[in-house]
Design an enzyme around this catalytic site. Structure first.
Site, PDB file in Angstrom:
ATOM      1  N   LYS A  31       0.848  -1.199   0.000  1.00  0.00           N
ATOM      2  CA  LYS A  31       0.000   0.000   0.000  1.00  0.00           C
ATOM      3  C   LYS A  31       0.888   1.256   0.000  1.00  0.00           C
ATOM      4  CE  LYS A  31      -3.884  -2.298   2.143  1.00  0.00           C
ATOM      5  NZ  LYS A  31      -4.488  -2.806   3.368  1.00  0.00           N
ATOM      6  N   GLN A  78      -4.689  -1.488   9.579  1.00  0.00           N
ATOM      7  CA  GLN A  78      -4.601  -2.817   8.973  1.00  0.00           C
ATOM      8  C   GLN A  78      -5.213  -3.864   9.911  1.00  0.00           C
ATOM      9  OE1 GLN A  78      -3.373  -3.491   5.749  1.00  0.00           O
ATOM     10  NE2 GLN A  78      -4.300  -5.469   6.173  1.00  0.00           N
ATOM     11  N   ASP A 120     -11.245   2.801   3.749  1.00  0.00           N
ATOM     12  CA  ASP A 120     -11.541   1.365   3.657  1.00  0.00           C
ATOM     13  C   ASP A 120     -13.035   1.124   3.469  1.00  0.00           C
ATOM     14  OD1 ASP A 120      -9.582  -0.555   3.615  1.00  0.00           O
ATOM     15  OD2 ASP A 120      -9.272  -0.585   5.795  1.00  0.00           O
TER      16      ASP A 120
END
Ligand code: NAP
Length: 288
Positions: A53, A97, A120
């Site tokens: 990422k 995460q 997200d």
């Protein structure tokens, strides 16, 4: 018959160059899209995701921050960090995460991220907005699948979509996004009786199960579109999807490979969401 391959890699590359151009334009206007990724603990798979990422963020000219916190970080310490980032004007996207260590409540963390920086798309506000068809940050993996469908010119309205899996991050939102596009959607899961009799009715079949080679050719209606979200290791340790690709490709009309299918789209949509958030921040500044 052999199916047409849907190359997530190629579609992702095309989308990434479009994003890079928009990032450059935003920078000219004085705003650099910024994404912060928080990694708590030492999960090796999480570390790999976080690294890629960060790499993609930099490739696209975005401001990238990686915050690594020890396994012993308390929930309150993580909440404090999120609160600080919610107020940081240089940061447009915040991603924690998952999974977080067991002593930290995942729901509290997701709900602490400002919905305006929730790139997200996991915050209940964004989930609710998605369900009601309003503008929202869409969860990256299912969103990536929808972009693939669009890029391939695959018709959705009126089609029967069967989603195998009902997780909050993939299966459930995937079905919802297809419903928003006027498909007829069926979910199947571990408690479903006679899965194959249902998947065989699918015009579009999405596998998000997390089991290597789960979907074999007897799950498929001839000519179906087959999307494989799964990322698994087979008994030889090789990366594979939820679909038995070699069998199914002979029966499907379109199919995604693993690797090189849905995976590259996920990270691309994360970048897209960060760009979108930065654009909104700029619009706010201009209207202030
Ligand atoms: P998950 O939370 O474990 O959910 C799996 C789903 O599959 C559950 O709904 C489960 O049913 C269902 N299931 C499990 N065994 C089944 C069976 N024998 N028959 C029918 N349904 C069954 O997994 P996830 O997070 O959704 O991820 C799914 C897969 O996608 C994994 O391989 C993951 O690595 C991959 N993934 C890929 C990306 C990407 O970027 N490509 C992103 C995220 C995830 P129940 O609800 O009844 O338990």
């Amino acid at each position: 018959m052999s199916a047409t391959l849907i190359s997530g890699k190629e579609i992702a590359n095309k989308k990434k160059s479009e994003i890079a151009a928009e990032v450059e334009a935003l920078k000219q206007a004085g705003v650099t899209p910024g994404l912060v990724v928080i990694l708590v603990g030492n999960n090796p798979a999480s570390r790999t995701y976080v690294t890629s990422k960060e790499k993609t963020c930099k490739e696209l000219g975005m401001h990238s921050v990686l915050i690594e916190l020890p396994e012993t970080t308390t929930e309150q310490e993580l909440l404090n960090k999120i609160d600080e980032l919610n107020h940081d004007e240089k940061i447009h996207g915040i991603l924690v995460q998952l999974p977080v260590p067991e002593h930290i409540n995942e729901t509290s963390i997701i709900e602490a991220i400002s919905p305006e920086k929730d790139v997200d798309g996991f915050h209940p506000i964004n989930v609710g907005r998605m369900m009601t068809g309003q503008d929202a940050f869409l969860p990256c993996t299912p969103y990536g699948v929808m972009v693939m469908m669009k890029e391939m010119g695959i018709e959705i309205a009126g089609k029967h979509v069967v989603v195998i899996g009902r997780s909050n991050i993939v299966g459930k939102p995937q079905g919802q996004l297809f419903l928003n596009e006027n498909a007829t959607v069926t979910y199947v899961h571990s408690k479903t009786v006679d899965i194959k009799s249902i998947t065989k009715q699918a015009d579009i079949l999405v596998a998000a199960v997390g089991r290597p080679y789960f979907v074999t050719e007897d799950f498929i209606k001839p000519g179906a579109v087959v999307i494989d979200v799964g990322i698994n290791r087979n008994s030889e340790g090789k990366l594979c999807g939820d679909v038995d690709f070699d069998q199914v490709k002979e029966k499907a009309s379109y199919i995604t490979p693993v690797p090189g299918g849905v995976g590259p789209m996920t990270i691309t949509m994360l970048m897209y969401n960060t760009l979108k958030s930065a654009k909104k921040a700029l619009a706010k500044l201009q209207n202030a």
